[in-house]
Design a protein around this motif. Sequence first.
Motif, PDB file in Angstrom:
ATOM      1  N   ALA A 225      -9.952  -3.030  -1.540  1.00 54.13           N
ATOM      2  CA  ALA A 225      -9.041  -1.890  -1.458  1.00 54.13           C
ATOM      3  C   ALA A 225      -8.044  -1.959  -2.604  1.00 54.13           C
ATOM      4  O   ALA A 225      -7.663  -3.040  -3.050  1.00 54.13           O
ATOM      5  N   ALA A 226      -7.658  -0.790  -3.077  1.00 55.96           N
ATOM      6  CA  ALA A 226      -6.636  -0.700  -4.123  1.00 55.96           C
ATOM      7  C   ALA A 226      -5.829   0.557  -3.908  1.00 55.96           C
ATOM      8  O   ALA A 226      -6.384   1.625  -3.629  1.00 55.96           O
ATOM      9  N   CYS A 227      -4.515   0.440  -4.022  1.00 55.60           N
ATOM     10  CA  CYS A 227      -3.607   1.581  -3.909  1.00 55.60           C
ATOM     11  C   CYS A 227      -2.718   1.609  -5.141  1.00 55.60           C
ATOM     12  O   CYS A 227      -2.167   0.584  -5.540  1.00 55.60           O
ATOM     13  N   LEU A 228      -2.585   2.779  -5.733  1.00 56.42           N
ATOM     14  CA  LEU A 228      -1.808   2.929  -6.952  1.00 56.42           C
ATOM     15  C   LEU A 228      -1.001   4.210  -6.886  1.00 56.42           C
ATOM     16  O   LEU A 228      -1.559   5.290  -6.672  1.00 56.42           O
ATOM     17  N   VAL A 229       0.300   4.099  -7.040  1.00 61.62           N
ATOM     18  CA  VAL A 229       1.162   5.277  -7.109  1.00 61.62           C
ATOM     19  C   VAL A 229       1.532   5.487  -8.564  1.00 61.62           C
ATOM     20  O   VAL A 229       2.238   4.684  -9.166  1.00 61.62           O
ATOM     21  N   ASP A 230       1.003   6.566  -9.133  1.00 62.68           N
ATOM     22  CA  ASP A 230       1.211   6.899 -10.540  1.00 62.68           C
ATOM     23  C   ASP A 230       1.955   8.232 -10.596  1.00 62.68           C
ATOM     24  O   ASP A 230       1.388   9.285 -10.311  1.00 62.68           O
ATOM     25  N   SER A 231       3.216   8.194 -10.965  1.00 63.43           N
ATOM     26  CA  SER A 231       4.071   9.382 -10.886  1.00 63.43           C
ATOM     27  C   SER A 231       4.045  10.231 -12.151  1.00 63.43           C
ATOM     28  O   SER A 231       4.870  11.123 -12.322  1.00 63.43           O
ATOM     29  N   THR A 232       3.082   9.998 -13.051  1.00 62.76           N
ATOM     30  CA  THR A 232       3.062  10.789 -14.288  1.00 62.76           C
ATOM     31  C   THR A 232       2.632  12.226 -14.041  1.00 62.76           C
ATOM     32  O   THR A 232       2.932  13.110 -14.834  1.00 62.76           O
ATOM     33  N   GLN A 233       1.894  12.461 -12.949  1.00 53.02           N
ATOM     34  CA  GLN A 233       1.443  13.809 -12.621  1.00 53.02           C
ATOM     35  C   GLN A 233       1.889  14.142 -11.205  1.00 53.02           C
ATOM     36  O   GLN A 233       1.505  13.465 -10.255  1.00 53.02           O
ATOM     37  N   ALA A 234       2.672  15.213 -11.053  1.00 51.14           N
ATOM     38  CA  ALA A 234       3.173  15.558  -9.733  1.00 51.14           C
ATOM     39  C   ALA A 234       2.080  16.126  -8.833  1.00 51.14           C
ATOM     40  O   ALA A 234       2.053  15.867  -7.636  1.00 51.14           O
ATOM     41  N   VAL A 235       1.156  16.892  -9.398  1.00 52.83           N
ATOM     42  CA  VAL A 235       0.125  17.551  -8.602  1.00 52.83           C
ATOM     43  C   VAL A 235      -1.270  17.139  -9.044  1.00 52.83           C
ATOM     44  O   VAL A 235      -2.090  16.704  -8.251  1.00 52.83           O
ATOM     45  N   ALA A 236      -1.556  17.248 -10.328  1.00 58.41           N
ATOM     46  CA  ALA A 236      -2.913  17.030 -10.814  1.00 58.41           C
ATOM     47  C   ALA A 236      -3.309  15.563 -10.769  1.00 58.41           C
ATOM     48  O   ALA A 236      -2.480  14.666 -10.908  1.00 58.41           O
ATOM     49  N   MET A 246     -10.204   2.608  -8.935  1.00 55.47           N
ATOM     50  CA  MET A 246     -11.573   2.235  -8.572  1.00 55.47           C
ATOM     51  C   MET A 246     -11.933   0.851  -9.099  1.00 55.47           C
ATOM     52  O   MET A 246     -12.527   0.036  -8.385  1.00 55.47           O
ATOM     53  N   GLN A 247     -11.570   0.592 -10.332  1.00 54.33           N
ATOM     54  CA  GLN A 247     -11.873  -0.721 -10.928  1.00 54.33           C
ATOM     55  C   GLN A 247     -11.183  -1.836 -10.147  1.00 54.33           C
ATOM     56  O   GLN A 247     -11.771  -2.904  -9.905  1.00 54.33           O
ATOM     57  N   SER A 248      -9.944  -1.605  -9.739  1.00 54.01           N
ATOM     58  CA  SER A 248      -9.195  -2.620  -8.999  1.00 54.01           C
ATOM     59  C   SER A 248      -9.826  -2.888  -7.629  1.00 54.01           C
ATOM     60  O   SER A 248      -9.887  -4.034  -7.172  1.00 54.01           O
ATOM     61  N   ALA A 249     -10.290  -1.810  -6.971  1.00 54.84           N
ATOM     62  CA  ALA A 249     -10.917  -1.980  -5.662  1.00 54.84           C
ATOM     63  C   ALA A 249     -12.204  -2.792  -5.772  1.00 54.84           C
ATOM     64  O   ALA A 249     -12.477  -3.671  -4.945  1.00 54.84           O
ATOM     65  N   LEU A 356     -18.090   3.119  -2.514  1.00 49.97           N
ATOM     66  CA  LEU A 356     -16.690   3.283  -2.907  1.00 49.97           C
ATOM     67  C   LEU A 356     -16.181   4.606  -2.349  1.00 49.97           C
ATOM     68  O   LEU A 356     -16.821   5.654  -2.538  1.00 49.97           O
ATOM     69  N   VAL A 357     -15.078   4.569  -1.635  1.00 51.20           N
ATOM     70  CA  VAL A 357     -14.475   5.772  -1.048  1.00 51.20           C
ATOM     71  C   VAL A 357     -13.164   6.059  -1.770  1.00 51.20           C
ATOM     72  O   VAL A 357     -12.266   5.205  -1.801  1.00 51.20           O
ATOM     73  N   ASN A 358     -13.045   7.256  -2.334  1.00 49.74           N
ATOM     74  CA  ASN A 358     -11.830   7.645  -3.046  1.00 49.74           C
ATOM     75  C   ASN A 358     -10.976   8.583  -2.206  1.00 49.74           C
ATOM     76  O   ASN A 358     -11.498   9.444  -1.488  1.00 49.74           O
ATOM     77  N   SER A 359      -9.666   8.440  -2.346  1.00 45.50           N
ATOM     78  CA  SER A 359      -8.728   9.307  -1.644  1.00 45.50           C
ATOM     79  C   SER A 359      -7.466   9.435  -2.486  1.00 45.50           C
ATOM     80  O   SER A 359      -6.803   8.438  -2.784  1.00 45.50           O
ATOM     81  N   PHE A 360      -7.151  10.674  -2.890  1.00 39.59           N
ATOM     82  CA  PHE A 360      -6.022  10.907  -3.797  1.00 39.59           C
ATOM     83  C   PHE A 360      -5.088  11.970  -3.229  1.00 39.59           C
ATOM     84  O   PHE A 360      -5.504  12.832  -2.446  1.00 39.59           O
ATOM     85  N   GLY A 361      -3.826  11.907  -3.643  1.00 36.97           N
ATOM     86  CA  GLY A 361      -2.858  12.870  -3.144  1.00 36.97           C
ATOM     87  C   GLY A 361      -1.822  13.246  -4.173  1.00 36.97           C
ATOM     88  O   GLY A 361      -1.749  12.662  -5.260  1.00 36.97           O
ATOM     89  N   PHE A 362      -1.023  14.250  -3.833  1.00 30.69           N
ATOM     90  CA  PHE A 362       0.074  14.688  -4.701  1.00 30.69           C
ATOM     91  C   PHE A 362       1.002  13.513  -5.013  1.00 30.69           C
ATOM     92  O   PHE A 362       1.036  12.514  -4.308  1.00 30.69           O
TER      93      PHE A 362
END
Length: 376
Positions: A225-236, A246-249, A356-362
């Motif tokens: 599992a890998a979780c990453l909060v990247d604030s460079t894009q608010a929506v996209a 994905m690489q980290s997971a 591999l299961v991906n899940s992304f959000g705002f």
Amino acid sequence: MTAVALAGTGLVTALGNGPHAFWDGLLRGTRAFGELTAFEGEFRSRTVAAVPASACRAVPGRRKEAMALAAAGQALHAASLPRLPDGSLVVLVSQAPRSAAGADGDFTGPAPEKLLAALGSSVDRVSVVHLSHACASAAFGASFARDWLVSGLSDTALVVGASALNPYEYASMDVVRTLSPGGARPLDGVRDGITVGEGGGAFVLETEARARGRGHRPQAWLTGAACLVDSTQAVASERAAISACMQSALQDAGVGRIDYVHAHATGTAQGDAAEAEAVGELARALGPRPVPLSSHKGAVGHLLHASAFPAVVAAVGFLREARLPGTPGLREPLETPDGVLVVRKPTTVARAEHVLVNSFGFSGNNASLVLSAAGR
């Protein structure tokens, strides 16, 4: 790599009640879309994926609570647990927690007291955590629960959440112009936005020692599992952030080969393209075999913060049956990099060991999970 057992899953979607109803509908390519009737308002799209009344019996304003409870009960049953064990971790995933004033409604999360009482427990017998990471909330919850179990704080965890159609969240999707006028077509060359769905999901996780000690065969192993909060894009979605996640997971799982990627792909022009590009980068790093890619959101819509629950069920189905689920609604696949194979219809494969299961959000919330076959 430290694996934990995915002991059982539960799911309620527009395809019906239970993981098998979802999996069977996904294999058939069913698009469980209909007209928005739950509330009024001027929106760009009135196409939604609503849970049928027969699959969720609840009074108005309590649908989210009812769907979460139904899914949790299914997950415990699948895990062969008569009730939630004392000392367990409970992770509630939702856009908003129950308010301090105790207000009910389909915008707030389920009340932990009622949920636990129905599962044969109480707040003084378990540890309760609320997590909110936009549309990646359920995947963040799985990662958090795995860390908790590996740390020795408990041997059992329940991750549960639900999303019910309500004017607040629906309007937020309309304001940022993400809604598809005619229905989402993830990974399609002419995709034009998402379709909001509703549903509830849950999974039970256990330490390997706990699962093996009671002789329970898990549905799969959560190996990375890998979780990453990247604030460079608010929506996209950001390709580099998706790729890094994905690489980290995979590195966390100790896996050098992947048999399938269940995409987050919601049907937006930018988001689907960014994810496909990132999977292409991953495929080039892993070797010559093409990486299959598909999404469930053309079947039951986007469950927002609960979207990882059907994704995990789809991954379990793939590992169990060695069948790639198709992408309902897909007509002409978007152009993808070399090494990426967009799956239109269900296909039987020779190997189904790691997915591999991906899940992304705002707000740059990104999560990737690696599930491995139960027979490892």
